[in-house]
Design an enzyme around this catalytic site. Structure first.
Site, PDB file in Angstrom:
ATOM      1  CB  THR A 172      -0.969   0.102   1.208  1.00  0.00           C
ATOM      2  OG1 THR A 172      -1.596   1.392   1.159  1.00  0.00           O
ATOM      3  CG2 THR A 172      -0.322  -0.053   2.552  1.00  0.00           C
TER       4      THR A 172
ATOM      5  CG  ASP B 192      -2.943   4.366   1.991  1.00  0.00           C
ATOM      6  OD1 ASP B 192      -2.667   5.211   1.127  1.00  0.00           O
ATOM      7  OD2 ASP B 192      -4.042   3.781   2.049  1.00  0.00           O
TER       8      ASP B 192
ATOM      9  NE  ARG C  67      -0.849  32.165  -7.969  1.00  0.00           N
ATOM     10  CZ  ARG C  67      -1.118  31.647  -9.166  1.00  0.00           C
ATOM     11  NH1 ARG C  67      -0.791  30.393  -9.428  1.00  0.00           N
ATOM     12  NH2 ARG C  67      -1.694  32.369 -10.085  1.00  0.00           N
TER      13      ARG C  67
HETATM   14  O1  F6P Z   1      -5.339   2.697  -0.050  1.00  0.00           O
HETATM   15  C1  F6P Z   1      -4.711   3.303  -1.120  1.00  0.00           C
HETATM   16  C2  F6P Z   1      -5.466   4.513  -1.569  1.00  0.00           C
HETATM   17  O2  F6P Z   1      -4.734   5.023  -2.648  1.00  0.00           O
HETATM   18  C3  F6P Z   1      -5.743   5.578  -0.508  1.00  0.00           C
HETATM   19  O3  F6P Z   1      -4.612   6.359  -0.273  1.00  0.00           O
HETATM   20  C4  F6P Z   1      -6.891   6.303  -1.129  1.00  0.00           C
HETATM   21  O4  F6P Z   1      -7.691   6.971  -0.168  1.00  0.00           O
HETATM   22  C5  F6P Z   1      -7.659   5.220  -1.774  1.00  0.00           C
HETATM   23  O5  F6P Z   1      -6.748   4.185  -2.053  1.00  0.00           O
HETATM   24  C6  F6P Z   1      -8.342   5.610  -3.062  1.00  0.00           C
HETATM   25  O6  F6P Z   1      -9.101   4.550  -3.484  1.00  0.00           O
HETATM   26  P1  F6P Z   1      -9.747   4.407  -4.900  1.00  0.00           P
HETATM   27  O7  F6P Z   1      -8.669   4.020  -5.869  1.00  0.00           O
HETATM   28  O8  F6P Z   1     -10.740   3.324  -4.722  1.00  0.00           O
HETATM   29  O9  F6P Z   1     -10.331   5.726  -5.284  1.00  0.00           O
END
Ligand code: F6P
Length: 344
Positions: free
Chosen positions: A126, A128, A163
């Site tokens: 991930t 994340d 900015r």
């Molecule tokens: O979990 C990975 C992620 O990229 C998150 O950071 C994000 O909120 C989510 O997936 C977005 O999901 P989707 O691709 O379903 O819009």
């Protein structure tokens, strides 16, 4: 001949294809036939396979995304879903499965191991960076290169136009991508999901930077909670995650309204998930995949190939179920020195 399956679930991330390649090579070397399962758990519910060959996985090594396809399908949200997965597992003649994914995909794997004794091992993925029990998730460092590169570019424009610029990055309810982007790219402030935003402190800091430097850049994690109402009536996925995105616009508006400086917001969105994997995101995922297959072959199942203290270690998948990994308070405190203490 024994048969092993491999699937990728959840949001795509650079490094998935190297992990698939690691599975393919190691499993083939051990005498397994390797089959790809299409689109994560959806493929096991629908018995949809993807043919894998040496040529295919070699070619995919340098490519982003996943050659198996992905989805956010949760078998536990389907009537009889887990039972269908178990039945199809048998029908497809699988002797084992490698599930590559984040907390959701791995959580399902953990439950299937615990409740149905399916022989599954996991590889953490991930951007994340929030899978518990591992210090590395494939995709994160490549995404971080992208977000940091964009932040650097925004500094040029912010400087030229005097900015304030706000960059919103992904990360869901963990601020790893936000904090590391801000630190690596020299942002003036960062807002994270782990902390209640201190708006007064942010404005004070941005004003001070504008007064001295003439421009400012702020990084906002998509999961930072400025106003609970912003997330009302948003779509929710099968794992219960609300669709995030947009908090950066509110932050930009706040800065412009309170400080009178022209402010723009860039929401990076899915651009930060694509692209070819960095070197690290090619090497570690292949090694993790190799270990996941090796353990499966030895009968050591139900484990995640986690990266901890410099090596790949088997961690019980059940430990991942229902958990994530926020940034430790101490790390935020350490890095807060770059943001005038973050008002902590
Ligand atoms: O979990 C990975 C992620 O990229 C998150 O950071 C994000 O909120 C989510 O997936 C977005 O999901 P989707 O691709 O379903 O819009």
């Amino acid at each position: 001949m024994k048969r092993i399956g491999v699937l990728t679930g959840g949001g795509d991330a650079p490094g998935l294809n190297p992990a698939i390649r690691g599975v393919f090579y190691k499993a083939s070397a051990l005498g397994f036939e390797v089959v790809g399962i299409a689109d994560g758990w959806k493929g096991l519910l629908e018995k949809k396979l993807v043919e894998l060959t040496k040529e295919k996985v070699d070619e995919a090594l340098l490519k982003g995304g996943t050659i198996l396809g992905s989805s956010r399908t949760n078998p536990y949200k389907r009537e009889g879903g887990p039972e269908s997965v178990v039945a199809n597992f048998k029908e497809l003649g699988l002797d084992g499965l490698i599930a590559i994914g984040g907390e959701d995909t791995l959580g399902v794997a953990g439950r299937l191991v615990g409740e149905y004794h399916l022989p599954i091992n996991g590889v953490p993925k991930t951007i994340d960076f929030d899978v518990p029990e591992t210090d590395f998730t494939l995709g994160f460092f490549t995404a971080l290169e992208v977000t940091t590169d964009i932040l650097e570019r925004l500094q040029d424009t912010a400087n030229s136009h005097h900015r304030a610029l706000v960059l919103e990055v992904m990360g869901r309810h963990a601020g790893w991508l936000g904090l590391f982007t801000a630190v690596a790219g020299g942002a003036d402030y960062v807002l994270l999901p782990e902390q209640k935003p201190n708006v007064a402190h942010m404005l004070e800091q941005v004003k001070s930077v504008l007064d001295t430097k003439g421009y400012a850049v702020v990084v906002v994690s998509e999961g930072a909670i400025l106003d609970e109402n912003l997330l009302k009536n948003r779509p929710v996925d099968e794992f219960g995650h609300v669709q995030l995105g947009g908090v950066g616009e509110s932050v930009a508006q706040l800065i412009q309204d309170h400080l009178g400086v022209e402010t723009r917001c860039v929401i990076l969105g899915h651009a930060q998930r694509g692209g070819k994997p960095s070197i690290l995101d090619r090497i570690l995922p292949q090694l993790q995949a190799i270990k996941a297959v090796e353990w499966l072959n030895e009968g050591h199942v139900g484990v995640l190939a986690a990266y901890r203290e410099g090596s790949i270690k088997p961690i019980e998948l059940t430990k991942v179920v229902g958990r994530n990994r926020p940034i430790p308070e101490e790390l935020i405190k350490d890095f807060s020195v770059f943001f005038n203490g973050l008002g902590l």
